[in-house]
Motif scaffolding. Structure first.
Motif, PDB file in Angstrom:
ATOM      1  N   LEU A 163       0.850  -1.188   0.000  1.00 30.56           N
ATOM      2  CA  LEU A 163       0.000   0.000   0.000  1.00 30.56           C
ATOM      3  C   LEU A 163       0.888   1.241   0.000  1.00 30.56           C
ATOM      4  O   LEU A 163       1.909   1.274   0.695  1.00 30.56           O
ATOM      5  N   PRO A 199      -1.809   0.032  -5.089  1.00 32.06           N
ATOM      6  CA  PRO A 199      -2.900   0.707  -4.381  1.00 32.06           C
ATOM      7  C   PRO A 199      -2.357   1.941  -3.650  1.00 32.06           C
ATOM      8  O   PRO A 199      -1.355   1.849  -2.943  1.00 32.06           O
ATOM      9  N   PRO A 224      -7.756   2.043  -2.857  1.00 32.90           N
ATOM     10  CA  PRO A 224      -8.577   1.085  -2.107  1.00 32.90           C
ATOM     11  C   PRO A 224      -9.612   1.855  -1.279  1.00 32.90           C
ATOM     12  O   PRO A 224      -9.337   2.290  -0.157  1.00 32.90           O
ATOM     13  N   ASP A 256      -5.319   3.773  -8.443  1.00 29.21           N
ATOM     14  CA  ASP A 256      -5.899   2.550  -7.881  1.00 29.21           C
ATOM     15  C   ASP A 256      -6.078   2.764  -6.368  1.00 29.21           C
ATOM     16  O   ASP A 256      -5.232   2.387  -5.569  1.00 29.21           O
TER      17      ASP A 256
END
Ligand SMILES: O=C(O)/C=C/c1cccc(O)c1O
Ligand SMILES: [Fe+2]
Length: 331
Positions: A45, A132, A87, A85
């Motif tokens: 992440l 992400p 999350p 992208d």
């Protein structure tokens, strides 16, 4: 959960105004080193603290901070356009946690990000959608500004939330250090500029192109010593980098927006992203070690230009990597 951090200056001029070849080589090497650091770390992440330059956030409604639950690049200065992208569910949990911890933050389901957020993703991660990313906007160009203590507390709240994340988190901070590029300011705006700053009309391609040329022309004049913008402030930059490396971020609480702008330029506020990112690392990990640092004032980019990496490990060693020749190396 582990954390790592890369903070980097950005400049749209990277693609438009070259410094002497040896300086460009240094910068490229610093980026390559940061890229390798990220590749070795393998983040699951990315949490990106970045400013905006009146491409996604306007005076019509200017929050001090905003988490993007969905986001896309606007494509200014040739930067990538299109969706990141994000999350979304995790980003919303982060926003709730930050609010619960007492830091008021906005959210956006349609956040637009410009070169400030996009450039580090392109350079360090190979694109805007390769990992992400939770984008966190930190207002750094539109006065009035949140006090530095609130920036630190924003970072702390984000870091505290990330403690429970199961995976590797890369924190990014984007912008600074000292610099005063010709970003329009409300106090000195013409009628047309005021409309732009308010976000009455989204910038057209033609308006973007005029603005882009103005920045390029200013950078060329600045390099010749002829631009009417503030000088870079290497001593201020050095002091900031030293405080960030020390981990004693409370020292920055006393820095006022007025003094920051007067000493280091109107866009020096972008270092707020660095402070938030470092304090997120500190809150999540307890302590951190800066593992590499590159710095040089580069007028061609209108930036006190720095790239640093840090990890959330006990302070057992100093630098693990060599910074670039002629750049500053922390021993
Ligand atoms: O968006 C602009 O008009 C100017 C951008 C700029 C120029 C130089 C350094 C930076 O950090 C910038 O964001
Ligand atoms: Fe910027």
């Amino acid at each position: 959960m582990t954390l790592a951090l890369v903070c980097t200056s950005h400049s749209p001029l990277l693609e438009f105004n070259d410094p002497p070849p040896e300086v460009r080589t240094e910068v490229d090497r610093a980026f390559a080193q940061a890229r390798q650091f990220i590749e070795d770390y393998e983040p699951d992440l990315v949490v990106s603290f970045a400013p905006d330059h009146y491409n996604g956030f306007f005076y019509k409604l200017m929050p001090p901070f905003c988490i993007g639950l969905e986001a896309s690049g606007v494509g200014d200065f040739g930067s990538s356009a299109g969706p990141l992208d994000v999350p979304s569910a995790l980003a919303e949990q982060m926003a709730q946690s930050v609010l619960d911890q007492g830091v008021d933050i906005a959210v956006s389901l349609e956040m637009e990000v410009d070169h400030g957020a996009v450039q580090p993703l392109e350079i360090l991660l190979g694109g805007i959608a390769t990992k992400p990313v939770i984008p966190i906007f930190v207002n750094s160009v539109a006065a009035p500004f949140a006090p530095m203590k609130r920036i630190r507390l924003l970072g702390e709240a984000v870091g505290t939330f990330l403690k429970n994340f199961d995976g590797n988190v890369l924190l990014l901070g984007s912008g600074g250090l000292s610099h005063d590029p010709p970003v329009p300011r409300l106090e000195a705006a013409t009628g047309e500029q005021r409309k732009m700053l308010l976000g009455c009309n989204h910038p057209t391609a033609a308006a973007r192109s005029v603005r882009q040329q103005r920045v390029i022309d200013t950078a060329k004049a600045f390099t010749r010593g002829e631009a009417g913008i503030m000088d870079l402030a290497p001593e201020w930059d050095r002091q900031l980098l030293d405080i960030l490396a020390s981990g004693e971020l409370e020292q920055l609480d006393a820095w006022t927006a007025k003094e920051m702008a007067a000493t280091a330029g109107n866009s020096a506020h972008e270092v707020r992203t660095w402070v938030a990112a470092h304090n997120a690392l500190k809150a999540a990990a307890g302590q951190y070690t800066v593992t590499s640092e590159y710095y040089r004032p580069i007028p061609e980019y209108i930036a006190g230009f720095a790239v640093t990496t840090a990890v959330s490990v006990p302070k057992t060693a100093g630098l693990t990597e060599t910074a670039v020749a002629a750049g500053t190396v922390r021993a």
